[in-house]
Design a protein around this motif. Structure first.
Motif, PDB file in Angstrom:
ATOM      1  N   GLN A 285       0.820  -1.221   0.000  1.00  0.00           N
ATOM      2  CA  GLN A 285       0.000   0.000   0.000  1.00  0.00           C
ATOM      3  C   GLN A 285       0.848   1.262   0.000  1.00  0.00           C
ATOM      4  N   VAL A 286       2.169   1.093  -0.038  1.00  0.00           N
ATOM      5  CA  VAL A 286       3.068   2.245  -0.067  1.00  0.00           C
ATOM      6  C   VAL A 286       3.623   2.395  -1.485  1.00  0.00           C
ATOM      7  N   VAL A 287       3.250   3.489  -2.144  1.00  0.00           N
ATOM      8  CA  VAL A 287       3.739   3.789  -3.493  1.00  0.00           C
ATOM      9  C   VAL A 287       4.811   4.857  -3.350  1.00  0.00           C
ATOM     10  N   PHE A 288       6.012   4.592  -3.841  1.00  0.00           N
ATOM     11  CA  PHE A 288       7.039   5.638  -3.796  1.00  0.00           C
ATOM     12  C   PHE A 288       6.761   6.663  -4.884  1.00  0.00           C
ATOM     13  N   THR A 289       6.914   7.933  -4.497  1.00  0.00           N
ATOM     14  CA  THR A 289       6.723   9.050  -5.433  1.00  0.00           C
ATOM     15  C   THR A 289       7.919   9.983  -5.250  1.00  0.00           C
ATOM     16  N   ARG A 290       7.910  11.115  -5.969  1.00  0.00           N
ATOM     17  CA  ARG A 290       9.000  12.093  -5.772  1.00  0.00           C
ATOM     18  C   ARG A 290       8.787  12.885  -4.485  1.00  0.00           C
ATOM     19  N   GLY A 291       7.593  12.857  -3.951  1.00  0.00           N
ATOM     20  CA  GLY A 291       7.312  13.609  -2.726  1.00  0.00           C
ATOM     21  C   GLY A 291       5.805  13.727  -2.541  1.00  0.00           C
ATOM     22  N   ALA A 292       5.423  14.549  -1.570  1.00  0.00           N
ATOM     23  CA  ALA A 292       3.995  14.727  -1.288  1.00  0.00           C
ATOM     24  C   ALA A 292       3.271  15.299  -2.509  1.00  0.00           C
ATOM     25  N   THR A 293       3.915  16.249  -3.185  1.00  0.00           N
ATOM     26  CA  THR A 293       3.277  16.890  -4.344  1.00  0.00           C
ATOM     27  C   THR A 293       2.950  15.856  -5.412  1.00  0.00           C
ATOM     28  N   GLU A 294       3.935  15.013  -5.730  1.00  0.00           N
ATOM     29  CA  GLU A 294       3.686  14.021  -6.782  1.00  0.00           C
ATOM     30  C   GLU A 294       2.637  13.011  -6.322  1.00  0.00           C
ATOM     31  N   ALA A 295       2.642  12.683  -5.030  1.00  0.00           N
ATOM     32  CA  ALA A 295       1.664  11.720  -4.521  1.00  0.00           C
ATOM     33  C   ALA A 295       0.240  12.263  -4.708  1.00  0.00           C
ATOM     34  N   ILE A 296       0.046  13.565  -4.453  1.00  0.00           N
ATOM     35  CA  ILE A 296      -1.295  14.149  -4.619  1.00  0.00           C
ATOM     36  C   ILE A 296      -1.665  14.182  -6.105  1.00  0.00           C
ATOM     37  N   ASN A 297      -0.693  14.544  -6.944  1.00  0.00           N
ATOM     38  CA  ASN A 297      -0.962  14.545  -8.387  1.00  0.00           C
ATOM     39  C   ASN A 297      -1.328  13.148  -8.885  1.00  0.00           C
ATOM     40  N   LEU A 298      -0.671  12.137  -8.309  1.00  0.00           N
ATOM     41  CA  LEU A 298      -0.984  10.752  -8.683  1.00  0.00           C
ATOM     42  C   LEU A 298      -2.452  10.441  -8.366  1.00  0.00           C
ATOM     43  N   VAL A 299      -2.870  10.787  -7.157  1.00  0.00           N
ATOM     44  CA  VAL A 299      -4.263  10.498  -6.757  1.00  0.00           C
ATOM     45  C   VAL A 299      -5.234  11.284  -7.646  1.00  0.00           C
ATOM     46  N   ALA A 300      -4.898  12.557  -7.905  1.00  0.00           N
ATOM     47  CA  ALA A 300      -5.794  13.387  -8.714  1.00  0.00           C
ATOM     48  C   ALA A 300      -5.938  12.795 -10.127  1.00  0.00           C
ATOM     49  N   HIS A 301      -4.798  12.411 -10.723  1.00  0.00           N
ATOM     50  CA  HIS A 301      -4.856  11.857 -12.084  1.00  0.00           C
ATOM     51  C   HIS A 301      -5.572  10.528 -12.122  1.00  0.00           C
ATOM     52  N   SER A 302      -5.108   9.617 -11.257  1.00  0.00           N
ATOM     53  CA  SER A 302      -5.543   8.240 -11.382  1.00  0.00           C
ATOM     54  C   SER A 302      -6.915   8.016 -10.743  1.00  0.00           C
ATOM     55  N   TRP A 303      -7.012   8.272  -9.457  1.00  0.00           N
ATOM     56  CA  TRP A 303      -8.310   8.073  -8.775  1.00  0.00           C
ATOM     57  C   TRP A 303      -9.312   9.123  -9.251  1.00  0.00           C
ATOM     58  N   GLY A 304      -8.881  10.395  -9.205  1.00  0.00           N
ATOM     59  CA  GLY A 304      -9.791  11.480  -9.582  1.00  0.00           C
ATOM     60  C   GLY A 304     -10.216  11.370 -11.041  1.00  0.00           C
ATOM     61  N   GLY A 305      -9.246  11.112 -11.921  1.00  0.00           N
ATOM     62  CA  GLY A 305      -9.540  11.050 -13.354  1.00  0.00           C
ATOM     63  C   GLY A 305     -10.489   9.915 -13.696  1.00  0.00           C
ATOM     64  N   SER A 306     -10.444   8.840 -12.935  1.00  0.00           N
ATOM     65  CA  SER A 306     -11.305   7.693 -13.260  1.00  0.00           C
ATOM     66  C   SER A 306     -12.623   7.718 -12.487  1.00  0.00           C
ATOM     67  N   GLN A 307     -12.671   8.466 -11.388  1.00  0.00           N
ATOM     68  CA  GLN A 307     -13.852   8.398 -10.511  1.00  0.00           C
ATOM     69  C   GLN A 307     -14.743   9.637 -10.556  1.00  0.00           C
ATOM     70  N   LEU A 308     -14.151  10.793 -10.872  1.00  0.00           N
ATOM     71  CA  LEU A 308     -14.931  12.024 -10.713  1.00  0.00           C
ATOM     72  C   LEU A 308     -15.563  12.480 -12.016  1.00  0.00           C
ATOM     73  N   GLN A 309     -16.701  13.110 -11.889  1.00  0.00           N
ATOM     74  CA  GLN A 309     -17.367  13.659 -13.071  1.00  0.00           C
ATOM     75  C   GLN A 309     -18.014  14.993 -12.746  1.00  0.00           C
ATOM     76  N   ALA A 310     -18.579  15.612 -13.783  1.00  0.00           N
ATOM     77  CA  ALA A 310     -19.210  16.930 -13.599  1.00  0.00           C
ATOM     78  C   ALA A 310     -20.246  16.851 -12.481  1.00  0.00           C
ATOM     79  N   GLY A 311     -20.226  17.854 -11.613  1.00  0.00           N
ATOM     80  CA  GLY A 311     -21.205  17.901 -10.512  1.00  0.00           C
ATOM     81  C   GLY A 311     -20.644  17.355  -9.208  1.00  0.00           C
TER      82      GLY A 311
END
Ligand code: PMP
Length: 404
Positions: free
Chosen positions: A85-111
């Motif tokens: 459950q631990v994904v190495f990233t470049r730092g906190a910033t990249e970790a948040i971008n990862l979640v936004a792209h991957s989880w957010g991009g696949s789960q979120l929609q308008a509204g």
């Protein structure tokens, strides 16, 4: 509980022993590194340097073992049920971008709505605004009370079935505020929303247990916890990671590649395209191991005592005050001045070998809420001493008299 003496830890930090006059009160920007971290990286390069997850040779296996052992150390430090459950990233910033792209991009929609605390660093704001622009989701700030606490009544009124994510820091990098995470997480979960906790500042000070916390995502950077730059991590619930698509493509993250189609590795490798920062991972583990070997509750009590010394001293100096007095607060203080410019004050402090940070601390929305253009931030860590604070207060008092 034993009493923490900063002299012994200071001796572990080569930069602080070599520059014995230096007073480092900028640990929220980055911490100094103990010898154990420098030694671990050096030993890795001298003895087992090889790329990971691919070598058909002795060193490749040793490097992979060291890299995966580092992942286990990170997992252990935050009490993750599994190292996967631990994904190495470049730092906190990249970790948040990862979640936004991957989880957010696949789960979120308008509204859909993303609620973001007003205390957040830009790293926990901008990736969500970018996601909102792509998906039509909405970003809404959770306001502060007059006492500069997160307004939980306002949060309660904002939460609805449209809320998909709540983003909150475990410790503000500007005010030191520790929002009541357990309450916020329970409130968000009650409407089915996920919670991302930014632990970039908290990890060096607080014991973080992801199982007790019950958050969905947690992010942090090694360099703020006595570790190297260039590495950090995302922790997430396994079921979320398993459902998340990759966000960057390349080597390491695949199961099979062909021009007819590619399949991806399971987490965490699915999210680690390319050669990872393996030597830094070993340094990161050494930093966490170093911290774990110390008496952490004694460090916490020591840091609180230094903060109280600072607050008591500031109360006796004209023309300066600490912003906000939150109920629960880590050893970070933002100072505001009646007339002096924070940059001028910081220059005088620097001349006296005292390092602090000035500016908006990558938290412009918070600065707007505070009605400040910038503050002078004092951030305390395990290697600071009462002498550091006494000296800071003395130079600050002299400086403000001079600038008056
Ligand atoms: N969140 C907070 C609260 C921070 O203080 C910082 C660093 N100042 C970050 C996120 C971003 O960390 P990094 O720049 O190491 O990715």
């Amino acid at each position: 509980m034993s009493v923490w003496s900063a002299a012994q830890p200071r001796a572990c930090f080569p930069l602080l022993t070599q520059q014995s006059e230096l007073i480092w009160l900028d640990s929220a920007a980055t911490t100094q590194k103990p010898l154990a971290v420098l030694d671990a990286e050096r030993a890795f390069y001298e003895q087992i340097n090889a790329n990971v997850h691919r070598g058909a040779h002795r060193l490749g296996h040793a490097a992979t073992e060291a890299f995966e052992a580092a992942r286990s150390s990170v997992a252990h430090f935050i009490n993750s049920p599994s190292r996967q459950q631990v994904v190495f990233t470049r730092g906190a910033t990249e970790a948040i971008n990862l979640v936004a792209h991957s989880w957010g991009g696949s789960q979120l929609q308008a509204g859909d709505e993303i609620l973001i605390s007003m205390l957040e660093h830009h790293a926990d704001i901008v990736p969500w605004q970018m996601l909102a622009a792509r998906t039509g989701a909405m970003v809404k700030p959770i306001p502060l009370t007059d006492a500069l606490e997160l307004d939980l009544d306002a949060l309660a009124a904002m939460l609805s079935p449209r809320t998909r994510l709540v983003c909150v820091t475990a410790m503000s990098n500007v005010l030191g505020t520790r929002p009541p995470l357990s309450r916020i997480i329970a409130m968000a979960h009650a409407v089915g929303a996920r919670v991302l906790v930014d632990a970039a500042q908290a990890l060096a000070h607080d014991v973080i247990d992801v199982q007790a916390l019950d958050a969905d995502f947690l992010v942090f950077s090694a360099h703020k916890v006595f570790g190297p730059t260039g590495i950090g991590a995302l922790w997430a619930r396994m079921e979320l990671l398993e459902a998340m698509p990759p966000w960057q493509g390349g080597g390491e993250m695949i199961a099979r590649v062909s021009f007819d189609g590619t399949t991806y590795a399971p987490p965490p490798l699915r999210f680690e395209a390319g050669t990872p920062a393996f030597a830094q991972a070993v340094g990161f583990a050494a930093a966490l191991n170093w911290l774990q070997q110390q008496d952490r509750s004694a460090i916490a009590a020591h840091e609180t005592a230094l903060y109280q010394q600072l607050a008591a001293g500031i109360a006796h100096i004209d023309g300066v005050h600490i912003l906000g007095a939150p109920h629960d607060k880590g050893p970070i203080a933002s100072l505001a001045f009646a007339t002096a410019h924070p940059y001028d004050v910081a220059q005088f402090l620097d001349n006296a070998d005292i390092a602090v940070r000035v500016g908006n601390h990558c938290a412009e929305p918070l600065m707007q809420a505070l009605q400040q253009h910038g503050t002078l931030r004092v951030s305390i860590a395990a290697y600071n001493s009462a002498h550091d604070i006494t000296r800071l207060l003395a130079v600050l008092a002299e400086t403000l008299e001079l600038l008056a």
